[in-house]
Design an enzyme around this catalytic site. Structure first.
Site, short mmCIF file in Angstrom:
data_model
loop_
_atom_site.label_atom_id
_atom_site.label_comp_id
_atom_site.label_asym_id
_atom_site.label_seq_id
_atom_site.Cartn_x
_atom_site.Cartn_y
_atom_site.Cartn_z
N ARG A 41 42.49 -6.31 -37.39
CA ARG A 41 42.16 -6.04 -38.69
C ARG A 41 43.41 -6.28 -39.77
O ARG A 41 43.21 -6.47 -41.01
CB ARG A 41 41.45 -5.03 -39.00
CG ARG A 41 39.90 -4.90 -38.45
CD ARG A 41 39.27 -3.63 -38.67
NE ARG A 41 39.93 -2.66 -37.70
CZ ARG A 41 39.31 -1.76 -37.52
NH1 ARG A 41 38.28 -1.12 -38.06
NH2 ARG A 41 40.04 -0.72 -36.77
N HIS A 83 29.94 -5.71 -31.92
CA HIS A 83 29.72 -7.10 -31.00
C HIS A 83 29.13 -8.16 -31.53
O HIS A 83 29.26 -9.36 -31.59
CB HIS A 83 29.27 -6.67 -29.50
CG HIS A 83 30.43 -5.95 -28.94
ND1 HIS A 83 30.24 -5.30 -27.40
CD2 HIS A 83 31.42 -5.32 -29.06
CE1 HIS A 83 31.26 -4.61 -27.04
NE2 HIS A 83 32.08 -4.86 -27.99
N LYS A 101 31.39 -4.89 -22.33
CA LYS A 101 30.17 -4.31 -22.13
C LYS A 101 30.25 -2.99 -22.91
O LYS A 101 31.39 -2.32 -23.22
CB LYS A 101 30.10 -3.92 -20.63
CG LYS A 101 31.13 -3.47 -19.79
CD LYS A 101 31.90 -2.11 -20.24
CE LYS A 101 31.16 -0.91 -20.35
NZ LYS A 101 31.84 0.28 -20.89
#
Length: 331
Positions: A41, A83, A101
């Site tokens: 970012r 995600h 995950k």
């Protein structure tokens, strides 16, 4: 896919946190891939990351990262509530994606991601790194060969005691915190690998702490025909983190199964067989290598963790959270 003269997959790493560092550091142990670019970012964060891991490019936005024509695959290492957004961003720019995950927060989001990948003919895989470790591959071979007879029971735990930080990722409901999604995905995925992803019945209980997320949980899955999985997870309680697989003729023990470096096969009347893994990498190189293999052979999904299985696992996690009436504020 635009290949470099090295004929290697050029990885773009989205996010610069701890898990991104583990993955980036392990890429030097792969044959098929190379770390190429970092996106964050802020440009400052991306530049620090790129310098640390010898990456050629650094971008101060995720949009710039995915639009780089030299990037072949994106590793999404941002927090799981982000995600969906970040996978869809990468897919929209035609990139293959390996997503950390849990691949997302719920099955609704994952179904959208899968549709986007399949409609564009792009590769997408959940980064369940444990599944690709050599020891786990050996365990799968033992099971396939019937070394312990009919598999009837799995007991798998993963838990640790994190410091009390209500604003941190693990305990903050706004960040999708809690034990099930962060650590529970490991034993649940192991059960799916062994028994299949759709149990006949699900019974669970959880301790919901003062921040509104599950600090610990226990799940009992019944797959029928005497096949059960007893799974536990915690983020405020240290567990032994081992997996035991019991069959009619023997058992398999995997100490610290999430980063498995050894396993023991025990059959009555026979000498124990112990296998070990003295790998130099932390273990993330193997999932990256699988992505590289799939991309170089034109496969859109990995047979070791296909998207339909990831979706079934996410539906199971939804069902478990539903039993606790645990819904995140952003859902």
């Amino acid at each position: 896919m635009d290949k470099s003269s090295e004929n290697k997959v050029k990885w773009g790493i989205m996010g610069t946190g701890w898990i991104a560092e583990q993955f980036a550091g392990d890429l030097v142990h792969t044959v098929s891939g190379v770390g190429y670019a970092a996106g964050s970012r802020t440009l400052e964060s991306a530049e620090r990351f790129a310098e640390k891991f010898g990456l050629a490019k650094a971008y101060g936005s995720y949009e710039e990262l995915v639009s780089d024509p030299d990037v072949d695959a994106i590793y999404v290492a941002t927090p799981h509530p982000l995600h969906r957004e970040h996978v869809l961003l990468a897919l929209a720019d035609g990139k293959a994606v390996l997503c950390e995950k849990p691949i997302t927060v719920n099955s609704r989001e994952l179904a959208e991601m899968i549709d986007a990948a399949r409609s564009r003919g792009l590769f997408l895989m959940e980064a369940m790194w444990t599944r690709f470790l050599p020891i786990i591959s050996q365990v799968r071979a033992w099971l396939k060969e019937g070394k312990i007879g009919e598999v009837r029971m799995l007991k798998a735990d993963f838990g640790f005691r994190t410091d009390w930080n209500p604003e941190g990722r693990l305990l903050n409901a706004q960040l999708g915190g809690g034990a099930l999604l962060d650590v529970g995905i490991y034993p649940v995925s192991l059960a799916s690998m062994i028994f299949g992803s759709t149990p006949q019945s699900v019974n669970s209980t959880a301790w919901i702490g003062e921040t509104g997320v599950d600090e610990q949980f226990s799940v009992l899955l019944d797959f029928g025909a005497g096949r059960t999985a007893s799974l536990n997870g915690a983020v405020r309680l240290g567990l032994n983190n081992d997996a035991w697989i019991f069959g009619t003729e023997g058992m398999i023990h995997i100490p610290s199964f999430i980063n498995a470096r050894e396993a023991t096969l025990r059959v009555a009347g026979q000498e124990d067989i112990k296998v070990t893994d003295d790998r130099e990498s932390k273990g993330y190189a193997f999932e990256a290598e699988e992505v590289g293999r799939c991309l170089l052979t034109g496969e859109k999904e990995s047979p070791l963790i296909p998207l339909d299985e990831s979706l079934s696992i996410m539906k199971l996690l939804d069902e478990i959270r539903g039993q606790w009436r645990l819904k995140y504020p952003f859902e």
